[in-house]
Scaffold this motif. Structure first.
Motif, PDB file in Angstrom:
ATOM      1  N   LEU A  28       0.812  -1.210   0.000  1.00 23.14           N
ATOM      2  CA  LEU A  28       0.000   0.000   0.000  1.00 23.14           C
ATOM      3  C   LEU A  28       0.845   1.260   0.000  1.00 23.14           C
ATOM      4  N   ILE A  29       2.001   1.217   0.656  1.00 18.32           N
ATOM      5  CA  ILE A  29       2.910   2.360   0.605  1.00 18.32           C
ATOM      6  C   ILE A  29       3.332   2.617  -0.834  1.00 18.32           C
ATOM      7  N   ILE A  30       3.659   1.529  -1.540  1.00 18.52           N
ATOM      8  CA  ILE A  30       4.068   1.676  -2.941  1.00 18.52           C
ATOM      9  C   ILE A  30       2.897   2.145  -3.795  1.00 18.52           C
ATOM     10  N   SER A  31       1.740   1.479  -3.645  1.00 19.18           N
ATOM     11  CA  SER A  31       0.598   1.826  -4.490  1.00 19.18           C
ATOM     12  C   SER A  31       0.088   3.230  -4.197  1.00 19.18           C
ATOM     13  N   LYS A  32       0.056   3.596  -2.913  1.00 20.40           N
ATOM     14  CA  LYS A  32      -0.400   4.946  -2.585  1.00 20.40           C
ATOM     15  C   LYS A  32       0.656   5.991  -2.905  1.00 20.40           C
ATOM     16  N   GLY A  33       1.926   5.588  -2.870  1.00 17.40           N
ATOM     17  CA  GLY A  33       2.967   6.494  -3.344  1.00 17.40           C
ATOM     18  C   GLY A  33       2.799   6.766  -4.833  1.00 17.40           C
ATOM     19  N   LEU A  34       2.535   5.710  -5.583  1.00 16.63           N
ATOM     20  CA  LEU A  34       2.259   5.873  -7.018  1.00 16.63           C
ATOM     21  C   LEU A  34       1.005   6.707  -7.230  1.00 16.63           C
ATOM     22  N   SER A  35       0.004   6.470  -6.390  1.00 13.01           N
ATOM     23  CA  SER A  35      -1.231   7.240  -6.504  1.00 13.01           C
ATOM     24  C   SER A  35      -0.981   8.717  -6.252  1.00 13.01           C
ATOM     25  N   VAL A 260      -9.534  12.145  -2.017  1.00 12.40           N
ATOM     26  CA  VAL A 260      -8.582  11.279  -2.717  1.00 12.40           C
ATOM     27  C   VAL A 260      -7.191  11.418  -2.113  1.00 12.40           C
ATOM     28  N   VAL A 261      -6.763  12.642  -1.867  1.00 11.59           N
ATOM     29  CA  VAL A 261      -5.451  12.864  -1.261  1.00 11.59           C
ATOM     30  C   VAL A 261      -5.386  12.212   0.117  1.00 11.59           C
ATOM     31  N   LEU A 262      -6.424  12.378   0.909  1.00 11.96           N
ATOM     32  CA  LEU A 262      -6.444  11.818   2.255  1.00 11.96           C
ATOM     33  C   LEU A 262      -6.437  10.295   2.226  1.00 11.96           C
ATOM     34  N   VAL A 263      -7.202   9.720   1.319  1.00  9.32           N
ATOM     35  CA  VAL A 263      -7.230   8.260   1.193  1.00  9.32           C
ATOM     36  C   VAL A 263      -5.859   7.726   0.784  1.00  9.32           C
ATOM     37  N   ASN A 264      -5.184   8.433  -0.125  1.00  8.92           N
ATOM     38  CA  ASN A 264      -3.857   8.000  -0.542  1.00  8.92           C
ATOM     39  C   ASN A 264      -2.879   7.938   0.623  1.00  8.92           C
ATOM     40  N   LEU A 265      -3.068   8.829   1.593  1.00  4.22           N
ATOM     41  CA  LEU A 265      -2.141   8.908   2.707  1.00  4.22           C
ATOM     42  C   LEU A 265      -2.486   7.965   3.854  1.00  4.22           C
ATOM     43  N   THR A 266      -3.727   7.544   3.966  1.00  2.00           N
ATOM     44  CA  THR A 266      -4.147   6.788   5.159  1.00  2.00           C
ATOM     45  C   THR A 266      -4.687   5.393   4.883  1.00  2.00           C
ATOM     46  N   THR A 267      -4.992   5.074   3.626  1.00  2.00           N
ATOM     47  CA  THR A 267      -5.644   3.788   3.345  1.00  2.00           C
ATOM     48  C   THR A 267      -4.781   2.593   3.690  1.00  2.00           C
ATOM     49  N   MET A 268      -3.458   2.762   3.671  1.00  2.00           N
ATOM     50  CA  MET A 268      -2.579   1.622   3.917  1.00  2.00           C
ATOM     51  C   MET A 268      -2.883   0.946   5.253  1.00  2.00           C
ATOM     52  N   ILE A 269      -3.343   1.722   6.221  1.00  2.00           N
ATOM     53  CA  ILE A 269      -3.616   1.146   7.542  1.00  2.00           C
ATOM     54  C   ILE A 269      -4.979   0.475   7.571  1.00  2.00           C
ATOM     55  N   SER A 270      -6.005   1.156   7.085  1.00  2.00           N
ATOM     56  CA  SER A 270      -7.355   0.592   7.148  1.00  2.00           C
ATOM     57  C   SER A 270      -7.487  -0.653   6.271  1.00  2.00           C
ATOM     58  N   VAL A 271      -6.906  -0.624   5.076  1.00  3.29           N
ATOM     59  CA  VAL A 271      -6.949  -1.807   4.207  1.00  3.29           C
ATOM     60  C   VAL A 271      -6.137  -2.945   4.810  1.00  3.29           C
ATOM     61  N   GLY A 272      -5.020  -2.589   5.460  1.00  2.00           N
ATOM     62  CA  GLY A 272      -4.221  -3.624   6.105  1.00  2.00           C
ATOM     63  C   GLY A 272      -5.009  -4.375   7.163  1.00  2.00           C
ATOM     64  N   LEU A 273      -5.839  -3.655   7.905  1.00  5.40           N
ATOM     65  CA  LEU A 273      -6.694  -4.306   8.892  1.00  5.40           C
ATOM     66  C   LEU A 273      -7.637  -5.306   8.243  1.00  5.40           C
ATOM     67  N   ASN A 274      -8.354  -4.857   7.225  1.00  4.50           N
ATOM     68  CA  ASN A 274      -9.362  -5.709   6.600  1.00  4.50           C
ATOM     69  C   ASN A 274      -8.747  -6.937   5.948  1.00  4.50           C
ATOM     70  N   GLN A 275      -7.611  -6.749   5.300  1.00  6.51           N
ATOM     71  CA  GLN A 275      -7.045  -7.837   4.498  1.00  6.51           C
ATOM     72  C   GLN A 275      -6.351  -8.894   5.338  1.00  6.51           C
ATOM     73  N   THR A 276      -5.674  -8.480   6.402  1.00  6.73           N
ATOM     74  CA  THR A 276      -4.880  -9.438   7.163  1.00  6.73           C
ATOM     75  C   THR A 276      -5.580  -9.977   8.409  1.00  6.73           C
ATOM     76  N   LEU A 277      -6.484  -9.197   9.004  1.00 10.66           N
ATOM     77  CA  LEU A 277      -7.064  -9.632  10.261  1.00 10.66           C
ATOM     78  C   LEU A 277      -8.272 -10.541  10.101  1.00 10.66           C
ATOM     79  N   LEU A 278      -8.967 -10.486   8.957  1.00  9.83           N
ATOM     80  CA  LEU A 278     -10.130 -11.359   8.790  1.00  9.83           C
ATOM     81  C   LEU A 278      -9.749 -12.839   8.848  1.00  9.83           C
TER      82      LEU A 278
END
Length: 496
Positions: A28-35, A260-278
């Motif tokens: 997500l750091i890479i993808s949001k950095g690209l974003s 969009v700017v805010l999501v690019n900066l913060t999504t890495m954490i929220s998506v990480g929760l959903n993807q790894t903790l389920l």
């Protein structure tokens, strides 16, 4: 169960969560950095009004979110012991649901073109609709890889998809695609992602054979999951549905750009929760003491990490927005800062959602999402009525905050945590954060946009660093265990 058998499992589950979130965070750091890099380019290449088109396209996706992301993958994860038996039927169901969603999306496009009077909005939506069945297929591949804890492979695929998506996005904008830019990138990247996943998980066979009676039966069985997916999308983007008709295209463009700017900066954490903790919480559902421990420990660590990131956004974000785009997008600064204040508490809603889904508590999940979706629409309407774009941003930020305050205690009760313990958790996690944010807002981070460039960077950066250091020092004194867990998540080591 004695403490001795639990300890190795606690270490294992903590290590798995840290490992999974580390890989997810890296991708997500890479993808949001690209974003973010692409956002810089798009901010110059596209008109403000074009972002209003993007907002409406995002809004249209609300009505078909349950078809492209039906929750079938999450059901497979929660029933991982029956994967081989369920995969053919569930994958076919997901594929056909995606195709039905694509047809419905065309109808939504026709309606939107009449309501919002943007031409040719229908054809933009139709092109984006090609991504729906592709997204539905992707969720099956991700589920099977998640069950095996193949977070590294999932993350690498996401990195490759991101490179492709943003290359197409910027390339299309540079070639003058304007409102079609997002639709082109969505369709192309959807196909590329499925191709990558098929190569990475060749044993996962996607079936298309499904009897109509079986399809209807599964539709009834998964009705709560499908409704939840729709409500989740409405809760996340329902404000655009209202604001598209209340704000001017320019105001809507600024509003959407800020998000969009805010999501690019913060999504890495929220998506990480959903993807790894389920998958992790699903395998802990029969070990409630350990699940309760991880719920608070991982939740606290990720909350501290999000709080630190939001302090940086609030303190340095206004200067960054002004300097990067030369003042073009300054009207979006208020949106970014206002919503950033609420995000750490909003994150608690994400964590609660993972618990509901891992426990199969779809009734509770639906109840929370129903409140969330209806409240965001109401808040956007009342905020825009009273204060225009900035009023809408403040009202939606309030909705995000209350969402976390509601969902987290409900999930805590579901797994046996007492309300005094939850109250203590909130006090430990957010008192320091809110005090520091209040100080940052009182000294007015917006003032830097009127300063000389060098002075603005130096002063805002200094204030932000001081705020971050005070936050870490205060938490080290009263929240040392959570700070240690946060560091372990970042380093991909097992929690102490």
């Amino acid at each position: 169960m004695t403490e001795e058998p639990q300890k190795p499992q606690a270490q294992s589950s903590g290590r798995t969560a840290a490992h999974g979130m580390a890989w997810t965070a890296l991708s997500l750091i890479i993808s949001k950095g690209l974003s973010f890099v692409s956002q810089i380019a798009l901010g110059y290449l596209l008109a403000v009004e074009t972002y209003a088109v993007f907002a409406l396209l995002t809004t249209a996706l609300i009505f078909v979110n349950g078809f492209q992301n039906s929750g079938v993958g999450k059901v497979l994860i929660s029933k991982h012991d029956e994967l081989e038996e369920l995969l053919p039927t569930y994958s076919a169901f997901a594929l056909w649901l995606g195709l039905i969603g694509m047809a419905i999306f065309l109808v939504v496009g026709l309606v939107f073109e009449q309501i919002y009077e943007i031409r040719p909005l229908f054809w933009m939506i139709a092109l984006a609709g090609l991504s729906l069945p592709l997204k539905a297929i992707s969720t099956i591949y991700i589920a099977t890889m998640s069950i095996d804890y193949r977070f590294r492979d999932i993350s690498l695929i996401e990195v490759k998809r991101s490179f492709f998506y943003y290359a197409v996005l910027v390339g299309a904008a540079a070639l003058g695609s304007e409102g079609y830019t997002m639709a082109v990138a969505m369709a192309a990247a959807g196909g590329f992602a499925v191709w990558l996943m098929k190569r990475s998980a060749p044993k996962t066979k996607i079936s298309w054979r499904l009897a109509p009676r079986t399809f209807l039966r599964m539709l009834v069985e998964l009705r709560w999951v499908l409704i939840s997916a729709f409500l989740m999308a409405l809760g996340m983007n329902g404000d655009y549905l209202v604001l598209g008709d209340m704000l001017s295209p320019e105001e809507l463009g600024y509003y959407y750009f800020g998000f969009v700017v805010l999501v690019n900066l913060t999504t890495m954490i929220s998506v990480g929760l959903n993807q790894t903790l389920l998958p992790l919480f699903s395998k802990l559902k029969h070990d409630m003491p350990q699940l309760r421990r991880q719920y608070l420990r991982i939740g606290g660590a990720t909350t501290l990490l999000m709080s630190l990131l939001c302090i940086a956004v609030i303190g340095f974000g206004p200067t960054m927005i002004h300097l990067v785009w030369g003042g073009k997008w300054d009207p979006s600064i208020m949106v970014i800062v206002t919503v950033a204040v609420a995000l750490p508490i909003r994150l608690m809603s994400n964590l609660a959602g993972v618990v509901f889904e891992s426990q199969g508590a779809w009734g509770w999940r639906l109840t929370v999402l129903l409140w969330d979706a209806s409240f965001v629409v109401f808040c956007a309407w009342i905020g825009a009525t009273l204060g225009g774009m900035n009023g809408a941003a403040a009202a939606v930020a309030g909705q995000r905050l209350f969402s976390g305050l509601l969902a987290f205690p409900l999930a805590a009760r579901l797994i046996g945590l007492s309300m005094p313990r939850v109250g203590g958790f909130f006090a430990r996690c957010f008192t320091i954060y809110l005090a520091i944010v209040a100080v940052l807002l009182m000294i007015d981070p917006w003032r830097h946009v009127t300063m000389h460039e060098d002075a603005a960077i130096l002063l805002s950066l200094t204030e932000t660093i001081v705020a971050a250091l005070v936050f870490l020092a205060a938490n080290w004194m009263i929240n040392r265990e959570l700070v240690t867990a946060m560091i372990s998540l970042i380093r991909r080591r097992k929690p102490a």
